[in-house]
Design an enzyme around this catalytic site. Structure first.
Site, PDB file in Angstrom:
ATOM      1  N   TRP A 199       0.830  -1.214   0.000  1.00 57.24           N
ATOM      2  CA  TRP A 199       0.000   0.000   0.000  1.00 57.24           C
ATOM      3  C   TRP A 199       0.859   1.256   0.000  1.00 57.24           C
ATOM      4  O   TRP A 199       0.499   2.260  -0.624  1.00 57.24           O
ATOM      5  CB  TRP A 199      -0.911  -0.008   1.233  1.00 57.24           C
ATOM      6  CG  TRP A 199      -1.758   1.227   1.376  1.00 57.24           C
ATOM      7  CD1 TRP A 199      -2.980   1.454   0.814  1.00 57.24           C
ATOM      8  CD2 TRP A 199      -1.450   2.399   2.145  1.00 57.24           C
ATOM      9  NE1 TRP A 199      -3.446   2.697   1.177  1.00 57.24           N
ATOM     10  CE2 TRP A 199      -2.525   3.300   1.990  1.00 57.24           C
ATOM     11  CE3 TRP A 199      -0.364   2.786   2.932  1.00 57.24           C
ATOM     12  CZ2 TRP A 199      -2.551   4.546   2.604  1.00 57.24           C
ATOM     13  CZ3 TRP A 199      -0.384   4.034   3.539  1.00 57.24           C
ATOM     14  CH2 TRP A 199      -1.462   4.895   3.377  1.00 57.24           C
ATOM     15  N   HIS A 200       2.006   1.190   0.663  1.00 55.02           N
ATOM     16  CA  HIS A 200       2.850   2.376   0.776  1.00 55.02           C
ATOM     17  C   HIS A 200       3.527   2.749  -0.539  1.00 55.02           C
ATOM     18  O   HIS A 200       3.910   3.907  -0.720  1.00 55.02           O
ATOM     19  CB  HIS A 200       3.910   2.174   1.861  1.00 55.02           C
ATOM     20  CG  HIS A 200       3.398   2.392   3.242  1.00 55.02           C
ATOM     21  ND1 HIS A 200       2.846   1.381   4.008  1.00 55.02           N
ATOM     22  CD2 HIS A 200       3.330   3.510   4.001  1.00 55.02           C
ATOM     23  CE1 HIS A 200       2.480   1.881   5.184  1.00 55.02           C
ATOM     24  NE2 HIS A 200       2.757   3.168   5.200  1.00 55.02           N
ATOM     25  N   GLY A 201       3.702   1.813  -1.432  1.00 50.74           N
ATOM     26  CA  GLY A 201       4.338   2.188  -2.686  1.00 50.74           C
ATOM     27  C   GLY A 201       4.623   0.998  -3.578  1.00 50.74           C
ATOM     28  O   GLY A 201       4.720  -0.141  -3.116  1.00 50.74           O
ATOM     29  N   PHE A 208       1.972   8.620  -1.286  1.00 46.92           N
ATOM     30  CA  PHE A 208       1.290   7.350  -1.076  1.00 46.92           C
ATOM     31  C   PHE A 208      -0.199   7.435  -1.382  1.00 46.92           C
ATOM     32  O   PHE A 208      -0.867   6.431  -1.436  1.00 46.92           O
ATOM     33  CB  PHE A 208       1.484   6.874   0.373  1.00 46.92           C
ATOM     34  CG  PHE A 208       2.944   6.711   0.749  1.00 46.92           C
ATOM     35  CD1 PHE A 208       3.842   6.150  -0.134  1.00 46.92           C
ATOM     36  CD2 PHE A 208       3.413   7.125   1.982  1.00 46.92           C
ATOM     37  CE1 PHE A 208       5.171   5.997   0.196  1.00 46.92           C
ATOM     38  CE2 PHE A 208       4.748   6.974   2.325  1.00 46.92           C
ATOM     39  CZ  PHE A 208       5.630   6.410   1.444  1.00 46.92           C
TER      40      PHE A 208
END
Length: 404
Positions: free
Chosen positions: A257-259, A404
């Site tokens: 999810w962060h990248g 993000f």
């Protein structure tokens, strides 16, 4: 029944639209196409997917998660269908927290849209406190140590063991002050408008272990993943090994999810493994009793913090190659001095965050209240704003979570 099948169809349609068509395409298309192209080339195939120059919409990860929370909660019967499109649009695009959170779920925010809020009931003092505190974290601490972190992580080969550990520690301080600072300002702004957002950070570096740290760090994301991923997978109800897998998979998704980068995926996987191991250890303690004497509890927050710092290098690394150089430096006892201004600025940031955590512990967790007269609080805030104006970094650094 037919009605239940129709609900499930709409649920899957909503999740597919948000995850695949919106989040998947804009945020992860190039990541998957690049890796698939490498795989095709490795096996001698000529099918190559084009790489697109995609502009990432601001706050995409946050508003897709919020939209999905609404759909899932309606499907589960936890909230009624919102008949006003205007109210639903306000929930999804509420500007104080749109671009970087905290993630707000529908069952917490939508009911607030039906409450009448009068000007005299708005907690102005509390709102100004939060906004000023968030501004201080972001502009005075995070922005001033950001150049130091960038230099060390951009050229890890130029720095030795102490410098590498110092830079890794400053990165965790930077991202904490950057993100919690934004969350505080969003909370204060929302209060001024008559809405209350969820708590997103609660002195995370006081956590005795990673499990407790994640209950204090980015609380809105941890809560969202626990509610809509971990529990949906079965939580701890389906046996010991399935429980461990659910913990691991949930944190793996948190990393992704962060990248769209393998560094984030590996970081999430390591976090998941640690949480699974801690879960087994806690159950062992429940059966056998405490493993460590009480006096050792004072050391656990420090050990947890340095473990979080060490793993955090993977989160910050620009590539796997530079992460490997960073790790080698951290454990090779090599030389590579820091400049004096780096030490001064970094030590100041670490001390301020440490004092803030200790103060927060007594104020919020022990309930020690400090009541200041209005005039004195106003003077203190005015003095703080003056000091912040003097020490504000000329090179404004964008909020980290914008990406993000």
């Amino acid at each position: 029944t037919t009605e239940h099948k129709k609900k499930k169809l709409f649920l899957f349609g909503s999740i597919f639209l948000n995850l695949v068509c919106i989040l998947g395409f804009f945020k992860y298309y190039n990541f998957f196409s690049e890796n698939l192209n490498w795989l095709f080339t490795f096996f001698g195939l000529k099918v190559l997917l084009p790489e697109l120059k995609i502009v990432l919409p601001v706050g995409i990860s946050f508003f897709t998660f919020q939209s999905m929370s609404y759909t899932i909660d309606v499907y589960r019967g936890k909230i009624p269908v919102e008949k006003s499109f205007l109210k639903f649009a306000l929930y999804v695009s509420f500007f104080p927290q749109l671009v970087a959170g905290p993630i707000v779920v529908a069952k917490d925010f939508l009911p607030q849209l039906y409450k009448e809020v009068y000007l005299e009931n708005v907690p102005f003092r509390v709102a100004i406190r939060y906004f000023t505190m968030g501004y201080f974290k972001k502009v005075i601490i995070s922005d001033n140590i950001a150049p130091i972190v960038d230099i060390i992580f951009h050229n890890p080969e130029n720095y030795g063991t102490f410098a590498s550990w110092f830079g890794a520690t400053l990165f965790i301080i930077q991202i904490y002050c950057d993100f919690s600072g934004y969350s505080d300002m969003a909370y204060g702004s929302a209060l001024l408008l008559g809405y209350e957002l969820p708590e997103n950070f609660r002195m995370p570096f006081l956590g005795n272990n990673f499990t407790e740290l994640w209950r204090r760090w980015h609380i809105s994301l941890s809560s969202w993943l626990r509610e809509y991923v971990y529990f949906s997978l079965g939580g701890s109800r389906l046996g010991e090994w399935r429980h461990k897998f659910n913990l691991f998979f949930t944190m793996l998704l948190a990393g992704l999810w962060h990248g769209a980068n393998w560094t984030f995926v590996i970081w999430g996987g390591i976090q998941g493994i640690i949480l699974a191991v801690e879960s087994s250890f806690h159950k062992y303690q429940e059966r056998k009793g405490k493993f460590f004497p009480n006096w050792m509890n004072i050391f656990f927050p420090f050990l947890t913090f340095f473990g979080f710092v060490f793993i955090g290098t993977m989160f910050r690394a620009e590539s796997l190659e530079k992460e490997w150089i960073m790790l080698q430096n951290m454990f090779s006892l090599s030389n590579g001095a820091l400049r004096p201004y780096m030490l001064r600025t970094g030590i100041f940031a670490i001390l301020v965050v440490g004092i803030g955590h200790i103060s927060g512990y007594f104020l919020y967790e022990k309930g020690r209240q400090i009541s200041l007269p209005f005039w004195l609080e106003f003077c203190c805030l005015a003095l703080l704003i003056l000091i912040m104006s003097l020490f504000t970094n000329e090179n404004v650094t964008p909020f980290i979570y914008f990406q993000f």
